[in-house]
Design a protein around this motif. Structure first.
Motif, PDB file in Angstrom:
ATOM      1  N   SER A  30       0.763  -1.365   0.012  1.00 18.15           N
ATOM      2  CA  SER A  30      -0.035   0.096   0.004  1.00 18.15           C
ATOM      3  C   SER A  30       1.064   1.237  -0.076  1.00 18.15           C
ATOM      4  O   SER A  30       0.322   2.334  -0.065  1.00 18.15           O
ATOM      5  N   SER A  31       2.222   0.919   0.282  1.00 16.67           N
ATOM      6  CA  SER A  31       3.236   2.348   0.244  1.00 16.67           C
ATOM      7  C   SER A  31       3.484   2.839  -1.245  1.00 16.67           C
ATOM      8  O   SER A  31       4.244   3.724  -1.206  1.00 16.67           O
ATOM      9  N   SER A  52      -1.560   5.741  -8.101  1.00 19.00           N
ATOM     10  CA  SER A  52      -0.709   6.106  -6.948  1.00 19.00           C
ATOM     11  C   SER A  52      -0.882   5.240  -5.839  1.00 19.00           C
ATOM     12  O   SER A  52      -1.954   4.287  -5.936  1.00 19.00           O
ATOM     13  N   TRP A  53      -0.456   5.238  -4.621  1.00 13.88           N
ATOM     14  CA  TRP A  53      -0.415   4.422  -3.772  1.00 13.88           C
ATOM     15  C   TRP A  53      -1.792   4.237  -2.996  1.00 13.88           C
ATOM     16  O   TRP A  53      -2.323   3.121  -2.653  1.00 13.88           O
ATOM     17  N   ASN A  54      -2.670   5.405  -3.110  1.00 20.45           N
ATOM     18  CA  ASN A  54      -3.881   5.035  -2.418  1.00 20.45           C
ATOM     19  C   ASN A  54      -5.066   5.034  -3.678  1.00 20.45           C
ATOM     20  O   ASN A  54      -6.255   5.153  -3.342  1.00 20.45           O
ATOM     21  N   GLY A  55      -4.691   5.056  -4.808  1.00 23.44           N
ATOM     22  CA  GLY A  55      -5.527   4.896  -5.921  1.00 23.44           C
ATOM     23  C   GLY A  55      -6.198   6.260  -6.309  1.00 23.44           C
ATOM     24  O   GLY A  55      -7.270   6.529  -7.282  1.00 23.44           O
ATOM     25  N   GLY A  56      -5.724   7.185  -5.652  1.00 24.19           N
ATOM     26  CA  GLY A  56      -6.212   8.694  -5.906  1.00 24.19           C
ATOM     27  C   GLY A  56      -5.939   9.311  -7.222  1.00 24.19           C
ATOM     28  O   GLY A  56      -6.559  10.105  -7.858  1.00 24.19           O
ATOM     29  N   SER A  71      -6.867  -0.123 -11.216  1.00 26.54           N
ATOM     30  CA  SER A  71      -7.563   0.271  -9.901  1.00 26.54           C
ATOM     31  C   SER A  71      -6.562  -0.737  -9.132  1.00 26.54           C
ATOM     32  O   SER A  71      -5.897  -1.518  -9.352  1.00 26.54           O
ATOM     33  N   ARG A  72      -6.994  -0.646  -7.584  1.00 30.74           N
ATOM     34  CA  ARG A  72      -6.266  -1.350  -6.623  1.00 30.74           C
ATOM     35  C   ARG A  72      -6.963  -1.429  -5.332  1.00 30.74           C
ATOM     36  O   ARG A  72      -7.918  -0.869  -5.336  1.00 30.74           O
ATOM     37  N   ASP A  73      -6.742  -2.827  -4.755  1.00 35.98           N
ATOM     38  CA  ASP A  73      -7.276  -3.031  -3.585  1.00 35.98           C
ATOM     39  C   ASP A  73      -6.207  -3.347  -2.615  1.00 35.98           C
ATOM     40  O   ASP A  73      -5.523  -4.306  -2.615  1.00 35.98           O
ATOM     41  N   ASN A  74      -5.936  -2.366  -1.730  1.00 34.72           N
ATOM     42  CA  ASN A  74      -4.626  -2.488  -0.929  1.00 34.72           C
ATOM     43  C   ASN A  74      -4.928  -3.426   0.213  1.00 34.72           C
ATOM     44  O   ASN A  74      -3.830  -3.913   0.842  1.00 34.72           O
TER      45      ASN A  74
END
Length: 124
Positions: A30-31, A52-56, A71-74
């Motif tokens: 997630s970093s 980006s690390w937070n999907g923003g 997309s991502r799912d941390n």
């Protein structure tokens, strides 16, 4: 050290869809900003998308903009690439990698911890 494993590739007809997944090991996923690249036979590896690390923040190559979504799912340590309206020219091996430049990467030297890749073949 982050290890990445891609999956979800396959053979699809033009106009179809696929969703690629990239599963990461390690507790620091997630970093990191993450990216997808692809490499067709006889061609250089090229940037497809990054997140980006937070999907923003997300970024796309012009060739896939409007058709692909990253997309991502941390919580699951996974980044995805949803590919719609696929074209034969999307045929390539797709790789995910970790952005070593904190979200500013866009070329292969800016990324590391490459996965083994997953083949996507789009038939006409």
């Amino acid at each position: 050290q982050v290890q990445l494993v891609e999956s979800g590739g396959g053979l699809v007809q033009a106009g179809g869809s696929l969703r690629l997944s990239c599963a990461a090991s390690g507790r620091t996923f997630s970093s990191y900003a993450m990216g997808w690249f692809r490499q067709a036979p006889g061609k250089e590896r090229e940037f497809v998308a990054s997140i980006s690390w937070n999907g923003g923040n997300t970024y796309y190559a012009d060739s896939v903009k409007g058709r692909f979504t990253i997309s991502r799912d941390n919580a699951k340590n996974t980044v995805y690439l949803q590919m719609n309206s696929l074209k034969p020219e999307d045929t390539a091996v797709y790789y995910c990698a970790r952005d070593l430049r904190g979200g500013r990467g866009w070329s292969p030297p800016d990324f590391g911890s490459w996965g083994q890749g997953t083949q996507v073949t789009v038939s006409s």
